[in-house]
Design a protein around this motif. Structure first.
Motif, PDB file in Angstrom:
ATOM      1  N   LYS A 149       0.793  -0.915   0.308  1.00 52.14           N
ATOM      2  CA  LYS A 149       0.069  -0.250  -0.418  1.00 52.14           C
ATOM      3  C   LYS A 149       1.168   1.262  -0.303  1.00 52.14           C
ATOM      4  N   TYR A 215      -6.119   8.290  -7.693  1.00 54.05           N
ATOM      5  CA  TYR A 215      -7.383   7.319  -7.379  1.00 54.05           C
ATOM      6  C   TYR A 215      -7.045   5.986  -6.368  1.00 54.05           C
ATOM      7  N   VAL A 216      -6.102   5.437  -7.406  1.00 59.09           N
ATOM      8  CA  VAL A 216      -5.877   4.396  -6.524  1.00 59.09           C
ATOM      9  C   VAL A 216      -5.453   4.307  -5.090  1.00 59.09           C
ATOM     10  N   GLU A 217      -4.862   5.816  -5.641  1.00 56.11           N
ATOM     11  CA  GLU A 217      -3.935   5.506  -3.817  1.00 56.11           C
ATOM     12  C   GLU A 217      -5.065   6.391  -2.674  1.00 56.11           C
ATOM     13  N   ARG A 218      -6.073   6.912  -2.840  1.00 59.43           N
ATOM     14  CA  ARG A 218      -7.544   6.990  -2.234  1.00 59.43           C
ATOM     15  C   ARG A 218      -8.430   5.738  -1.824  1.00 59.43           C
ATOM     16  N   ARG A 219      -7.778   4.820  -2.819  1.00 64.70           N
ATOM     17  CA  ARG A 219      -8.853   3.583  -2.774  1.00 64.70           C
ATOM     18  C   ARG A 219      -8.744   2.825  -1.365  1.00 64.70           C
ATOM     19  N   PHE A 220      -6.942   3.110  -0.981  1.00 66.98           N
ATOM     20  CA  PHE A 220      -6.572   2.050  -0.524  1.00 66.98           C
ATOM     21  C   PHE A 220      -6.419   2.868   0.771  1.00 66.98           C
ATOM     22  N   LYS A 221      -6.439   4.377   1.246  1.00 66.92           N
ATOM     23  CA  LYS A 221      -6.957   4.993   1.948  1.00 66.92           C
ATOM     24  C   LYS A 221      -8.537   4.689   2.677  1.00 66.92           C
ATOM     25  N   ALA A 222      -8.907   4.626   2.140  1.00 72.45           N
ATOM     26  CA  ALA A 222     -10.537   4.447   1.759  1.00 72.45           C
ATOM     27  C   ALA A 222     -10.620   2.759   2.893  1.00 72.45           C
ATOM     28  N   SER A 223      -9.698   1.905   2.684  1.00 71.13           N
ATOM     29  CA  SER A 223      -9.990   0.405   2.690  1.00 71.13           C
ATOM     30  C   SER A 223      -9.338   0.610   3.844  1.00 71.13           C
ATOM     31  N   ASP A 224      -8.187   1.353   4.704  1.00 73.90           N
ATOM     32  CA  ASP A 224      -7.502   1.489   5.659  1.00 73.90           C
ATOM     33  C   ASP A 224      -8.866   2.328   6.736  1.00 73.90           C
ATOM     34  N   ARG A 226     -12.434   1.139   7.009  1.00 76.13           N
ATOM     35  CA  ARG A 226     -13.311   1.035   7.090  1.00 76.13           C
ATOM     36  C   ARG A 226     -12.718  -0.299   8.207  1.00 76.13           C
TER      37      ARG A 226
END
Length: 226
Positions: A149, A215-224, A226
């Protein structure tokens, strides 16, 4: 400004399209091989293997990384294309360029991976070892999944960098975007406009890739979260 004319694009836009294709091909191959080579360098640098108490893998990797990062990429491309010919290795311009960019990128990727691994809390490795996992198993199942990540956005930035640095391949005749601009300049005798078109091509590629990685980085941060 009234002297500017881009009418040549009606005839020569396929030249720039071909240049974009070569730029993407060279850059993508360089990133793939650079990541593979960089991973090897990273683990060599982190290796605790010693020969006569000398950490040979670590020394080799460290010297290589410092040398590559301390010398110009253009010189490395010339060495891959002209220099290796001296020893009987004859590569096409595009192959020599991919080799040079891959070896150059590997040095930077090695540091990206190292910093990504180091960013994972050391307590994670200690906890895994206390549960009976070996060093390699802990790295494979605990450390690397978290490190990825941190690494992926930086790898994306490296891809952007390589796209721009691939312009140096024009010096040995690789038909990428900059070379396309030179061809069109020679055919139309217009010096400025083809450069503008080439610059816009690079901008579109790097801007698009930059937004994708954001966008990919934001998705990773969003998954963190949760």
């Amino acid at each position: 400004m009234s002297n500017l004319s881009f009418k040549f694009l009606e005839k020569y836009y396929p030249v720039f399209i071909e240049g974009i294709k070569f730029t993407l091909l060279v850059s993508l191959l360089a990133v793939v091989f650079g990541v593979i080579f960089g991973t090897i360098l990273c683990f060599m640098k982190r290796s605790k293997l010693r020969v006569l108490r000398i950490p040979i893998p670590k020394i080799i990797a460290s010297i290589y990384i410092e040398f590559v990062r301390g010398t110009p990429l253009l010189l490395q491309i010339f060495i891959a294309y002209f220099g290796l010919n001296t020893f009987g290795f004859k590569f096409s311009p595009i192959t020599a360029c991919v080799i040079a960019l891959s070896l150059n990128s590997g040095a930077y990727v090695a540091e990206i991976i190292r910093s990504g691994i180091d960013a994972v809390a050391k307590g994670q490795l200690e906890a895994a070892r206390s549960l009976g996992m070996t060093q390699s198993k802990a790295m494979q199942y605990i450390i690397l999944p978290q490190a990825i990540k941190n690494i992926l956005p930086a790898i994306g930035n490296e891809f952007v960098t390589i796209i721009k640095e691939s312009s140096m391949a024009s010096s040995i005749g690789v038909a990428e975007i900059t070379y396309a601009g030179k061809l069109v300049t020679g055919a139309t005798y217009r010096n400025f406009e083809p450069l503008i078109v080439a610059a816009v091509c690079y901008f579109i590629l790097t801007f698009t890739l930059g937004r994708l990685m954001a966008y990919v980085e934001r998705r990773f941060k969003a998954s963190d979260l949760r």
